[in-house]
Enzyme design. Sequence first.
Site, PDB file in Angstrom:
ATOM      1  N   ARG A 161     -11.204   4.489 -21.005  1.00 48.51           N
ATOM      2  CA  ARG A 161     -12.108   4.478 -21.848  1.00 48.51           C
ATOM      3  C   ARG A 161     -12.134   2.961 -22.289  1.00 48.51           C
ATOM      4  NH1 ARG A 161      -8.101   7.233 -25.877  1.00 48.51           N
ATOM      5  NH2 ARG A 161      -6.714   5.791 -24.723  1.00 48.51           N
TER       6      ARG A 161
ATOM      7  N   HIS B 255     -12.183  13.064 -22.880  1.00 49.01           N
ATOM      8  CA  HIS B 255     -11.930  13.553 -22.368  1.00 49.01           C
ATOM      9  C   HIS B 255     -13.187  14.489 -21.935  1.00 49.01           C
ATOM     10  CE1 HIS B 255      -7.839  14.090 -24.173  1.00 49.01           C
ATOM     11  NE2 HIS B 255      -7.714  13.248 -22.916  1.00 49.01           N
TER      12      HIS B 255
ATOM     13  N   LYS C 182       6.017  11.655 -25.034  1.00 50.23           N
ATOM     14  CA  LYS C 182       5.337  12.058 -26.069  1.00 50.23           C
ATOM     15  C   LYS C 182       6.289  13.334 -26.166  1.00 50.23           C
ATOM     16  CE  LYS C 182       0.804  10.701 -25.215  1.00 50.23           C
ATOM     17  NZ  LYS C 182      -1.039  11.309 -24.770  1.00 50.23           N
TER      18      LYS C 182
ATOM     19  N   SER D 218      -6.398  10.845 -28.673  1.00 52.64           N
ATOM     20  CA  SER D 218      -6.358  12.469 -29.396  1.00 52.64           C
ATOM     21  C   SER D 218      -5.028  11.697 -30.813  1.00 52.64           C
ATOM     22  CB  SER D 218      -5.395  13.226 -28.286  1.00 52.64           C
ATOM     23  OG  SER D 218      -5.904  13.652 -27.196  1.00 52.64           O
TER      24      SER D 218
END
Length: 179
Positions: free
Chosen positions: A91, A16, A40, A128
Amino acid sequence: MKAVFPGSFDPITSGHMDVLTRASRIFDTVTVTVMHNARKQGRHLFTLDERLDILRTATEHLDNVGVDSFGGLLVDYMAQEQKGIILRGLRAVSDYEYELQIAHLNRQLGEVETVFIMAATRWSFVSSSMVREIASYGGDIRDMVPRASADALRLKYADVYEERERTSEAVLPDSDSSD
Ligand code: PNS
């Protein structure tokens, strides 16, 4: 041009940070906005206030970067704050399908454009969720996250890290002992 970098940031990673640093050189301002991800819900390690604190510390060296939070739809936030474009990081190819879907939905819902910045390849495997998992076993995550996230993870799992240090001291040879 203003940009908003939305995400869960639970916690912010080096990937990030890489995207954010690159974006801060392109856009006049970038606002990192902590938002709810329905997928989430209830699975966050850090509270909203903790995530905001970590973000403020991790970004304090970036003059044109601010930190915010919002509890509703991203397109409503974009309209309300007149924040310009949405910034997301990529990514690997595996991110693409999900990102394509939300970029199209956000354009359909609010006529907001999304710009993608690719994180450096060294961060391709850092997320994360993986960082949280490694930290939950007392693993070394210092290379994968900014200092503020590493300190917060260490505090969250203080018992695990202390126990791991105690046991590794016990098995490591005593450097002072000569034979
Ligand atoms: O870091 P994440 O969890 O991948 O970020 C996803 C996030 C928070 C940007 C996304 O879930 C989001 O935009 N949430 C706000 C609610 C919303 O607008 N949902 C519709 C688009 S999916």
